[in-house]
Write an enzyme that holds these catalytic residues in place. Structure first.
Site, PDB file in Angstrom:
ATOM      1  CG  ASP A  21      -2.026   0.970   1.193  1.00 46.55           C
ATOM      2  OD1 ASP A  21      -2.341   1.436   0.083  1.00 46.55           O
ATOM      3  OD2 ASP A  21      -2.583   1.291   2.251  1.00 46.55           O
ATOM      4  CG  HIS A  38       0.729   2.158  -9.429  1.00 44.59           C
ATOM      5  ND1 HIS A  38       0.386   1.620  -8.198  1.00 44.59           N
ATOM      6  CD2 HIS A  38      -0.338   2.892  -9.825  1.00 44.59           C
ATOM      7  CE1 HIS A  38      -0.837   2.025  -7.879  1.00 44.59           C
ATOM      8  NE2 HIS A  38      -1.289   2.807  -8.840  1.00 44.59           N
ATOM      9  CG  LEU A 132       9.693 -17.044  -2.889  1.00 40.19           C
ATOM     10  CD1 LEU A 132       9.223 -17.142  -1.445  1.00 40.19           C
ATOM     11  CD2 LEU A 132      10.205 -15.638  -3.177  1.00 40.19           C
TER      12      LEU A 132
END
Length: 253
Positions: A21, A38, A132
């Site tokens: 956020d 962004h 991962l």
């Protein structure tokens, strides 16, 4: 001793979920438009994915785009989708180099063709990796997921492949988009907001929640280490008492 060195690698959360956020606010503070934020947020994604992989975290889920985000201004959504398609395409070689497998959860049918095609190829190209597991929540919301699960269960009951009495928590979880992943043990939200925003509502039942004021474009490995160090200082009781937990820990050693 650095913060990274103080982390107990035997006590890592196997699954970390992050609500990324603050891109828009970060950009506004710099006098730029939201897309600028962004774009800078992508660098944070790279850094955190790398940091999680280096530590040996098994699952990392990033809340990249919620179903509610479709209601944002059209230019922002279009720009975000372009950025998404572009980033996914560019990152595949790095993911493969670092043995990272990409997964996606969410209503991907809503994504534009270019993003969907790039995503499909990236999922395929990284499917052999064993390190991962990077889970991108795209066009995702928990209420969408839960409603979807209930519809599928209802259909299976209707066609006779599932009996109402057989529905348990374990069965229910098999109908969620996260069925292949363990529940997150640590959820991080950046940018100072203290809410879950329709993210993994069912899966976060026992997660430790960590909130930081750092905006996502400024969030780096050190911030991730801080969150993990904080997590390792907490006692996870799952509804039991401290005494019960201590007793169990002692008897396991």
């Amino acid at each position: 001793m650095s913060l990274k060195d103080s982390i107990n690698t035997n006590q890592l959360p196997s699954h970390i979920a992050i609500i990324m956020d603050g891109n828009g606010r970060w950009a506004k503070e710099k006098g730029q438009d939201r897309l600028y934020g962004h774009m800078h947020g992508v660098q944070s994604v790279r850094d955190i994915v790398e940091g999680a992989a280096e530590l040996g975290i098994q699952y990392l889920t990033l809340y990249a785009f919620s179903t509610e985000n479709w209601d944002r201004p059209a230019y922002e959504v279009a720009g975000l989708m372009e950025l998404l398609a572009d980033t996914i395409r560019k990152e595949v070689p790095t993911l493969n180099k670092n043995n990272i497998r990409l997964h996606v959860i969410g209503d991907v049918e809503m994504l534009p063709d270019s993003a969907r095609t790039g995503l499909k190829e990236a999922l395929q190209d990284t499917s052999h990796n064993t390190g991962l597991n990077l889970v991108m929540a795209l066009s995702y919301s928990s209420r969408w997921e839960l409603t979807n699960a209930v519809k599928k269960i209802a259909a299976d009951v209707k066609n006779g492949t599932l009996q109402p009495d057989d529905i348990s928590q374990e069965i229910f979880q098999q109908y969620l988009s996260t069925k292949d992943f363990p529940d997150p043990e640590l959820m991080i939200r950046t940018s100072g907001e203290h809410r879950i925003s329709n993210f993994l509502l069912y899966q976060l039942a026992y997660a430790e929640l960590y909130f930081t004021d750092v905006r996502w474009p400024d969030f780096r490995k050190e911030n991730l280490y801080e969150a993990i160090a904080d997590y390792q200082n907490r006692e996870r009781r799952f509804g039991k008492t401290s005494e019960q937990i201590n007793k169990e820990t002692t008897s396991n050693h």
